[in-house]
Design an enzyme around this catalytic site. Structure first.
Site, PDB file in Angstrom:
ATOM      1  N   HIS A 274     -34.580   5.709  -4.646  1.00 18.18           N
ATOM      2  CA  HIS A 274     -34.399   6.237  -6.009  1.00 18.18           C
ATOM      3  C   HIS A 274     -32.993   5.950  -6.533  1.00 18.18           C
ATOM      4  O   HIS A 274     -32.192   6.858  -6.785  1.00 18.18           O
ATOM      5  CB  HIS A 274     -34.750   7.723  -6.113  1.00 18.18           C
ATOM      6  CG  HIS A 274     -34.377   8.566  -4.930  1.00 18.18           C
ATOM      7  ND1 HIS A 274     -33.079   8.743  -4.523  1.00 18.18           N
ATOM      8  CD2 HIS A 274     -35.143   9.279  -4.072  1.00 18.18           C
ATOM      9  CE1 HIS A 274     -33.061   9.516  -3.464  1.00 18.18           C
ATOM     10  NE2 HIS A 274     -34.306   9.864  -3.174  1.00 18.18           N
ATOM     11  N   HIS A 322     -35.743  20.583  -2.529  1.00 17.92           N
ATOM     12  CA  HIS A 322     -34.494  20.595  -1.773  1.00 17.92           C
ATOM     13  C   HIS A 322     -34.037  22.002  -1.405  1.00 17.92           C
ATOM     14  O   HIS A 322     -32.854  22.225  -1.145  1.00 17.92           O
ATOM     15  CB  HIS A 322     -33.417  19.815  -2.524  1.00 17.92           C
ATOM     16  CG  HIS A 322     -33.703  18.350  -2.522  1.00 17.92           C
ATOM     17  ND1 HIS A 322     -33.476  17.560  -1.420  1.00 17.92           N
ATOM     18  CD2 HIS A 322     -34.262  17.548  -3.463  1.00 17.92           C
ATOM     19  CE1 HIS A 322     -33.857  16.324  -1.695  1.00 17.92           C
ATOM     20  NE2 HIS A 322     -34.338  16.293  -2.920  1.00 17.92           N
ATOM     21  N   ASP A 362     -42.411   8.855  -3.073  1.00 18.11           N
ATOM     22  CA  ASP A 362     -41.697  10.103  -2.741  1.00 18.11           C
ATOM     23  C   ASP A 362     -42.693  11.251  -2.636  1.00 18.11           C
ATOM     24  O   ASP A 362     -42.507  12.333  -3.189  1.00 18.11           O
ATOM     25  CB  ASP A 362     -40.616  10.413  -3.772  1.00 18.11           C
ATOM     26  CG  ASP A 362     -39.432  11.185  -3.188  1.00 18.11           C
ATOM     27  OD1 ASP A 362     -39.531  11.629  -2.038  1.00 18.11           O
ATOM     28  OD2 ASP A 362     -38.429  11.342  -3.886  1.00 18.11           O
TER      29      ASP A 362
END
Length: 570
Positions: A274, A322, A362
């Site tokens: 990315h 995250h 992803d």
């Protein structure tokens, strides 16, 4: 005796030929047939009253004598090397020939022998592509594999161990024990699989252990600490053992800035995940590295293409992926620093000019595993509408743009990760991992997916119906997804060093273990087919505006996309 047919009648019977144009799904992308390997008047076609019958298009040749296992007739091949009409012969799970099929006893110019032992897949009016490769997988759940397969992906590379929090955020399978368990699990799935070890370490011992345990690559991720020392150590191990390194750089710039990362890489080959930055990386200018000759830049699909909804969905995605908290101001600031409309808009254009080389998913970690092809072609369509024809195009078609974009999820990730000797393109000798498409559904819903020459997935109607087509029609696993056929039709990729160390004997898995090769100094940005441009990139630290060779890169977000709701009513 010759017989004249109109182009329309010919295309309806045998598929398009040279000069005919085909629209891809509901996009504004039109391809034109460049060459026809079949012979007009000698085409082979299966069915009642058709050509492939005993003594006509079917010969008496045995398999041992040279007849192929399967022939795909009159297919329109779309690949990085060309857009051509041909018959495709498959044998021993590989592509044995691309040319003219038939009976050499009754027909001239036959390069693919059809015999009594040959199965036929009707390719008339269909597009055939190489199976896609998704090179950015978080192995969060095994159900991803079915989703990817049914979308036309036949190889998945990444890391993880399931829904552990390390895997939710990073594409790493840490340590030889976990790598062994994932390689063992791979036997259960109709998919070519490859696993990445964790690359974040300042000393080489643990990294070597993972490569010898079967890791095909090592992943540096900021959540594990992508420091200059870790970068240097990881690349040193990779150079010694011929595995690729993927990097997700330091968004917070805690251990250095983009210049420090470039310095730590020291000109060595690396795959930058990315590269735009919304998925993570030095804020706000990680995108600069796409101009480095040793860096292979890729995108993940949530920013593909830039739309009116792109920014809105990213903040929540990032907080979940995250392990961030909306109640902590620093976590919110971290998330917001990664989401910049200016760099996302520039990413569209950098793909269109061939400066970004790869598109991946992803999966479940800010990306959609079943939408690699869709998002790629939506980007191509958006760029044609906004930027017009590419300067490389010739004739009234979009052939070059289509070759550029299909390379982003087929040959280029295969080259980047040392798999192009086996997969990534529709070429003689490579694995017969193929996808058939109705042009109306191209890039959206495959007609059929083959793994190693065996049908592994397809849309299928009611199994109790008298014919295959009655509703409900939905994707179902086929025989290539069951029993020993499953383990014989796909492989697990590993490092050569692990094979030399006896990995196959230690694990005793059913799938073949195949080594990656040529991932280091032998490749770089210049190896990326149709996507090797290295412009000088500048990012304004205040406005985030991106310039390539001095030219401002900006475009409007799309409010409507093709290949979207029209295809997903249910």
């Amino acid at each position: 005796m010759s017989y004249k047919m109109s182009r329309a009648a010919y295309a309806n019977m045998f598929g398009p030929t040279v000069g005919d144009k085909v629209r891809l799904a509901d996009t504004e992308l039109f391809i034109e047939v460049e060459r026809d390997f079949t012979t007009h008047g000698e085409e082979v076609k299966f069915g009642g009253g058709k050509v492939i019958r005993d003594g006509m298009g079917q010969s008496q040749v045995t398999r041992e004598g040279g007849a192929v296992d399967t022939v795909i007739t009159n297919a329109l091949i779309v690949d990085h090397w060309g857009i051509v009409k041909a018959d495709i012969g498959l044998k021993d799970g590989r592509i044995s020939a691309i040319g003219k099929a038939g009976n050499p006893d009754t027909q001239a110019g036959v390069t693919i022998i059809v015999g009594p032992g040959t199965e036929v897949i009707a390719g008339e009016g269909k597009i055939v592509t190489a199976g896609g490769m998704d090179s950015h997988i978080h192995f969060i759940c095994p159900q991803q594999i079915d989703e990817a397969l049914m979308s036309g992906i036949t190889c998945m590379l990444g890391g993880g161990t399931g829904p552990a929090h390390g895997t939710l955020a990073t594409t790493c399978t840490p340590g030889p024990w976990h790598i062994a368990r994932m390689i063992e699990a791979a036997d259960a799935f109709p998919m070519n699989l490859a696993f990445a070890g964790k690359g974040n370490a300042s000393l080489p011992g643990a990294l070597v252990e993972m490569v010898l345990g079967g890791a095909t690559s090592l992943k540096l991720h900021e959540d594990w600490g992508t420091t200059p020392a870790a970068i240097d150590c990881c690349l040193s191990v990779a150079d010694e053992y011929d595995v690729q390194v993927m990097i997700h750089t330091d968004t917070l710039n805690e251990s250095g800035f983009v210049e420090d990362t470039i310095a730590a890489i020291k000109g060595r080959t690396i795959h930058a995940y990315h590269t735009e930055g919304a998925g993570g990386g030095h804020a706000p200018d990680i995108i600069r590295i796409c101009g480095q000759p040793n860096v292979i830049p890729s995108s993940t699909n949530p920013t593909r293409p830039y739309t009116v909804n792109t920014l809105a969905e990213h903040l929540d995605m990032l907080m979940v992926c995250h392990h961030l908290s909306p109640s902590i101001p620093e976590d919110i600031a971290f998330a917001e620093s990664r989401i910049r409309k200016e760099t996302i808009a520039a990413e569209d254009i950098l793909h269109d000019i061939g400066a970004f080389s790869i598109i991946s998913s992803d999966s479940q970690a800010m990306g959609r595993v079943g939408e690699v092809a869709i998002r790629t072609w939506q980007t191509a369509d958006k760029m044609k509408r906004q930027r017009g024809r590419l300067k490389e195009e010739s004739g009234g078609n979009d052939n070059f743009r289509v070759k550029r974009y299909i390379a982003k999820y087929t040959i280029n990730p295969a080259i980047a990760h040392g798999l192009s000797h086996e997969i990534g393109s529709l070429e003689t000798g490579k694995r017969a991992d193929l996808v058939l498409w109705n042009p109306t559904f191209f890039g959206v819903k495959p007609d059929m997916v083959l793994l190693g020459g065996t049908i592994a997935a397809a849309p299928m109607g009611d199994p109790n119906a008298s014919i295959p087509t009655p509703q409900p029609v939905h994707y179902r696993p086929m025989f290539g997804a069951y029993g020993k056929s499953r383990t014989n039709s796909s492989v697990t990729f590993v490092s050569q060093a692990s094979l030399d160390a006896g990995l196959a004997g230690r694990l005793g898995v059913a799938k073949a273990l195949v080594a990656v090769q040529n991932t280091r100094g032998g490749i770089g940005k210049a190896s990326m087919v149709h996507n090797s441009l290295t412009p000088h990139i500048e990012v304004d630290p205040e406005t985030y505006e991106v310039r390539a060779n001095g030219e401002l890169l900006t475009c409007e977000p799309a409010s409507v996309l093709p290949m979207a709701q029209r295809y997903f009513l249910f």
